[in-house]
Design a protein around this motif. Structure first.
Motif, short mmCIF file in Angstrom:
data_model
loop_
_atom_site.label_atom_id
_atom_site.label_comp_id
_atom_site.label_asym_id
_atom_site.label_seq_id
_atom_site.Cartn_x
_atom_site.Cartn_y
_atom_site.Cartn_z
N GLU A 94 0.81 -1.22 0.00
CA GLU A 94 0.00 0.00 0.00
C GLU A 94 0.84 1.27 0.00
OE1 GLU A 94 -3.38 0.21 2.64
OE2 GLU A 94 -3.46 -1.96 2.75
N TYR B 144 3.26 2.01 2.41
CA TYR B 144 3.80 2.37 3.73
C TYR B 144 5.26 1.94 3.79
CZ TYR B 144 -0.98 3.10 5.44
OH TYR B 144 -2.25 3.55 5.63
N ALA C 73 3.43 10.76 -3.62
CA ALA C 73 2.25 11.55 -4.01
C ALA C 73 2.07 11.53 -5.53
CB ALA C 73 2.39 12.98 -3.51
N GLU D 161 0.68 8.35 -6.58
CA GLU D 161 -0.73 8.24 -6.20
C GLU D 161 -1.60 9.29 -6.90
OE1 GLU D 161 -1.07 8.10 -1.92
OE2 GLU D 161 -0.07 6.16 -1.82
N PHE E 124 -6.92 14.32 0.78
CA PHE E 124 -6.23 13.02 0.71
C PHE E 124 -7.24 11.97 0.26
CE2 PHE E 124 -3.87 15.56 3.80
CZ PHE E 124 -2.57 15.38 3.36
N ARG F 109 -7.15 9.14 -1.22
CA ARG F 109 -6.87 7.69 -1.13
C ARG F 109 -6.74 7.27 0.34
NH1 ARG F 109 -2.90 5.37 -5.71
NH2 ARG F 109 -4.21 5.86 -7.50
N LYS G 150 -4.88 7.54 6.44
CA LYS G 150 -4.16 6.53 5.64
C LYS G 150 -3.19 7.20 4.67
CE LYS G 150 -7.35 2.69 6.01
NZ LYS G 150 -8.12 1.71 5.28
N GLN G 151 -3.72 7.94 3.70
CA GLN G 151 -2.83 8.55 2.71
C GLN G 151 -1.90 9.56 3.38
OE1 GLN G 151 -4.68 10.70 -0.59
NE2 GLN G 151 -3.03 10.01 -1.94
N ARG H 135 0.83 7.64 5.08
CA ARG H 135 1.76 7.07 4.09
C ARG H 135 2.74 8.14 3.62
NH1 ARG H 135 -2.72 4.61 1.90
NH2 ARG H 135 -2.87 6.08 0.18
N LEU H 136 2.19 9.32 3.25
CA LEU H 136 3.03 10.39 2.73
C LEU H 136 3.97 10.94 3.81
CD1 LEU H 136 0.36 12.21 0.59
CD2 LEU H 136 2.30 10.88 -0.26
#
Length: 116
Positions: free
Chosen positions: A20, A22, A38, A41, A94, A96, A101-102, A105-106
């Motif tokens: 995903e 991460y 980014a 995505e 965000f 996603r 979550k997104q 991740r970022l």
């Protein structure tokens, strides 16, 4: 769930992530990583995205846990105003998985446990 590893290309280096996006190693995070992920995505980072990313990193560093969405909403509503700091607006920023979550991740943080 697909658990195979992927990578994100950052300045000619392959940074390992899970399926995903991460990070496996939190020490691999950099602003260049966030930009590359980014872009992968399909998200164009604005100054406000960076404010959220830096808030998430600072909060995690200070509390050893990811910020809950309600904490983000409270912080950014006070900072930006009720509508721009709202849960809906943060999720629009965000798309996603929202800021939890997104955003995480970022920000190079771990997958949030218990989130769906």
């Amino acid at each position: 769930m697909d658990t195979h590893n992927q990578t994100v290309q950052v300045n000619g280096r392959e940074i390992p992530t899970d399926s995903e996006g991460y990070l496996h190693n939190l020490g691999d995070w950099s602003e260049d990583f966030a930009r590359a992920l980014a872009e992968q995505e399909g998200l164009a980072l604005t100054d406000r995205h960076w404010e959220v990313i830096h808030f998430l990193r600072t909060y995690f560093h200070e509390h050893d846990v990811q910020a809950q969405v309600r904490i983000m909403v409270k912080h950014f509503s006070e900072k930006w105003g009720a509508e721009p700091g709202s849960n809906r607006h943060l999720h629009d920023m965000f798309p996603r998985g929202g800021p939890q979550k997104q955003g995480n991740r970022l920000a190079g943080l771990l997958r949030t446990k218990g989130e769906h």
